[in-house]
Design a protein around this motif. Sequence first.
Motif, mmCIF file in Angstrom:
data_model
loop_
_atom_site.group_PDB
_atom_site.id
_atom_site.type_symbol
_atom_site.label_atom_id
_atom_site.label_comp_id
_atom_site.label_asym_id
_atom_site.label_seq_id
_atom_site.Cartn_x
_atom_site.Cartn_y
_atom_site.Cartn_z
ATOM 1 N N ALA A 268 152.486 96.887 -4.587
ATOM 2 C CA ALA A 268 151.576 97.002 -3.446
ATOM 3 C C ALA A 268 150.558 98.119 -3.625
ATOM 4 O O ALA A 268 149.923 98.541 -2.653
ATOM 5 C CB ALA A 268 152.379 97.216 -2.162
ATOM 6 N N THR A 269 150.393 98.607 -4.862
ATOM 7 C CA THR A 269 149.352 99.595 -5.139
ATOM 8 C C THR A 269 148.134 98.892 -5.726
ATOM 9 O O THR A 269 148.142 97.686 -5.965
ATOM 10 C CB THR A 269 149.842 100.661 -6.136
ATOM 11 O OG1 THR A 269 149.886 100.093 -7.460
ATOM 12 C CG2 THR A 269 151.243 101.162 -5.765
ATOM 13 N N LEU A 270 147.085 99.641 -6.002
ATOM 14 C CA LEU A 270 145.860 99.084 -6.585
ATOM 15 C C LEU A 270 145.827 99.219 -8.100
ATOM 16 O O LEU A 270 144.870 98.782 -8.749
ATOM 17 C CB LEU A 270 144.633 99.769 -5.972
ATOM 18 C CG LEU A 270 144.456 99.595 -4.461
ATOM 19 C CD1 LEU A 270 143.228 100.377 -3.984
ATOM 20 C CD2 LEU A 270 144.341 98.128 -4.090
ATOM 21 N N GLU A 271 146.843 99.845 -8.694
ATOM 22 C CA GLU A 271 146.869 100.080 -10.134
ATOM 23 C C GLU A 271 147.983 99.275 -10.788
ATOM 24 O O GLU A 271 148.977 98.916 -10.147
ATOM 25 C CB GLU A 271 147.076 101.569 -10.414
ATOM 26 C CG GLU A 271 145.972 102.457 -9.856
ATOM 27 C CD GLU A 271 146.233 103.937 -10.119
ATOM 28 O OE1 GLU A 271 145.439 104.547 -10.844
ATOM 29 O OE2 GLU A 271 147.243 104.455 -9.607
ATOM 30 N N ASN A 272 147.817 99.008 -12.086
ATOM 31 C CA ASN A 272 148.868 98.323 -12.843
ATOM 32 C C ASN A 272 150.024 99.281 -13.103
ATOM 33 O O ASN A 272 149.802 100.443 -13.475
ATOM 34 C CB ASN A 272 148.316 97.811 -14.177
ATOM 35 C CG ASN A 272 147.168 96.842 -13.982
ATOM 36 O OD1 ASN A 272 146.975 96.309 -12.893
ATOM 37 N ND2 ASN A 272 146.400 96.609 -15.043
ATOM 38 N N HIS A 273 151.240 98.785 -12.928
ATOM 39 C CA HIS A 273 152.423 99.631 -13.109
ATOM 40 C C HIS A 273 153.397 98.985 -14.082
ATOM 41 O O HIS A 273 153.443 97.757 -14.222
ATOM 42 C CB HIS A 273 153.138 99.849 -11.769
ATOM 43 C CG HIS A 273 152.517 100.907 -10.924
ATOM 44 N ND1 HIS A 273 153.148 102.089 -10.603
ATOM 45 C CD2 HIS A 273 151.307 100.968 -10.320
ATOM 46 C CE1 HIS A 273 152.361 102.822 -9.833
ATOM 47 N NE2 HIS A 273 151.235 102.157 -9.639
ATOM 48 N N LEU A 274 154.169 99.828 -14.739
ATOM 49 C CA LEU A 274 155.333 99.383 -15.496
ATOM 50 C C LEU A 274 156.576 99.695 -14.673
ATOM 51 O O LEU A 274 156.683 100.765 -14.060
ATOM 52 C CB LEU A 274 155.424 100.087 -16.856
ATOM 53 C CG LEU A 274 154.319 99.782 -17.883
ATOM 54 C CD1 LEU A 274 154.631 100.498 -19.198
ATOM 55 C CD2 LEU A 274 154.180 98.290 -18.110
ATOM 56 N N ALA A 275 157.519 98.744 -14.665
ATOM 57 C CA ALA A 275 158.750 98.930 -13.894
ATOM 58 C C ALA A 275 159.942 98.513 -14.737
ATOM 59 O O ALA A 275 159.889 97.520 -15.476
ATOM 60 C CB ALA A 275 158.708 98.121 -12.601
ATOM 61 N N LEU B 214 158.069 103.136 -13.283
ATOM 62 C CA LEU B 214 157.960 104.084 -14.393
ATOM 63 C C LEU B 214 156.632 104.818 -14.405
ATOM 64 O O LEU B 214 156.538 105.946 -14.899
ATOM 65 C CB LEU B 214 158.157 103.358 -15.727
ATOM 66 C CG LEU B 214 159.514 102.668 -15.909
ATOM 67 C CD1 LEU B 214 159.526 101.920 -17.233
ATOM 68 C CD2 LEU B 214 160.651 103.668 -15.830
ATOM 69 N N GLY B 215 155.573 104.170 -13.901
ATOM 70 C CA GLY B 215 154.272 104.826 -13.915
ATOM 71 C C GLY B 215 153.144 103.823 -14.053
ATOM 72 O O GLY B 215 153.337 102.607 -14.018
ATOM 73 N N VAL B 216 151.933 104.352 -14.234
ATOM 74 C CA VAL B 216 150.717 103.544 -14.270
ATOM 75 C C VAL B 216 150.385 103.159 -15.714
ATOM 76 O O VAL B 216 150.525 103.965 -16.638
ATOM 77 C CB VAL B 216 149.533 104.321 -13.648
ATOM 78 C CG1 VAL B 216 148.235 103.535 -13.766
ATOM 79 C CG2 VAL B 216 149.834 104.647 -12.188
#
Length: 365
Positions: free
Chosen positions: A183-190, A251-253
């Motif tokens: 639900a953020t505007l940036e690509n994330h690794l999970a 994990l982060g962006v």
Amino acid sequence: ITLDEKWTFRRSFLDSVGMLAQDPGVEVNLPHDGMIGTAVTPDAPAKSDMGYFKGDITNYTKYVMIPKEWENDCVGLKFDGVMMNASIDINGCKVAHQNYGYAPFYVDLTGYVTFGEENRITINTNTSMQPNSRWYTGSGLFRGVELCHGPRVHIVPDGIFVCTKEVADGYAFLEALIEVENATLENHLAEVTVCISEEGKEELLTKTKRVIQINGGKKETARIAINLENPKLWDAEHPNLYRVKVFVKDLGVYRTHFEPSEVTTTDEAMTLFGVRTITADAVRGLRINGKEVKLKGGCLHHDNGLLGAVSLYEMEARKVRKLKEVGFNAIRTAHNPPSAALIEACDRLGMYVFDEAFDAWGIGK
């Protein structure tokens, strides 16, 4: 978080704070059937099909404190079913509408609630369009409500699905599909971790993980292969269950390179699961775990007699036990998706389910 206690119930449509003062309403706990206590009349449009109830417009309100520390997270309401034509308002602002009364649905409230304050939830329901069924439907919040809270990268409500691909050589070969939302505007690794243990026991039997990328504002499904050694299979005579617990760690962006988060968040959810294979063909018929099964059962409507349409686990489990006592091993949910409570009772007690979607649509039977 279960929100089943202390709702205010009223009749008629509620669309303003002024109406709250005019009608103080009555306090009810969920699940609640707003129809079962009303008068019956011989001129009811649906006649005996609806038990001579007419249906009406009702509303439920509740004030819920949304903590300030949730401000950077996601908040929503999970409904197992609302009978029917339901509109959901937050602080007087309409956020969702759901016509079909038996289908579970989720409402995202993140952009509508005020964090650090009490928020007024209002649910209006309308069962006055009669006739609409060939049976007693009940009305209102007859299956309960949950408040969901999680980080911006989270497991979608009801987003855990596990299936048995094969059982052979002392192993169950499973596939877990975990739907994750960013639900953020940036690509994330999970990092998605799936843990399986036997229901009622603490011992962890298997733990498998993988990393996926979820683009901003999107959903992604993690597909994870799992090998479960010496599985206890589920069938109607042996309802062995496992508990599947899933963790999603942000994990982060990920831009042109990976930027780890200074503070990581983790969402978690769990569900029950039975290891079983199902096949059906014109030669061998229905086979569960490789063995031929004859379905012996009948149609089961969703209501609970004098208690109306409310659905509680104890009530549903009693019905399933009584059906098993007379030799049933299967039920057809007549004629709609059943409550989560009934499905859990069937899982735990051992009952095959033909999960029907609806009675009819544009034409009759």
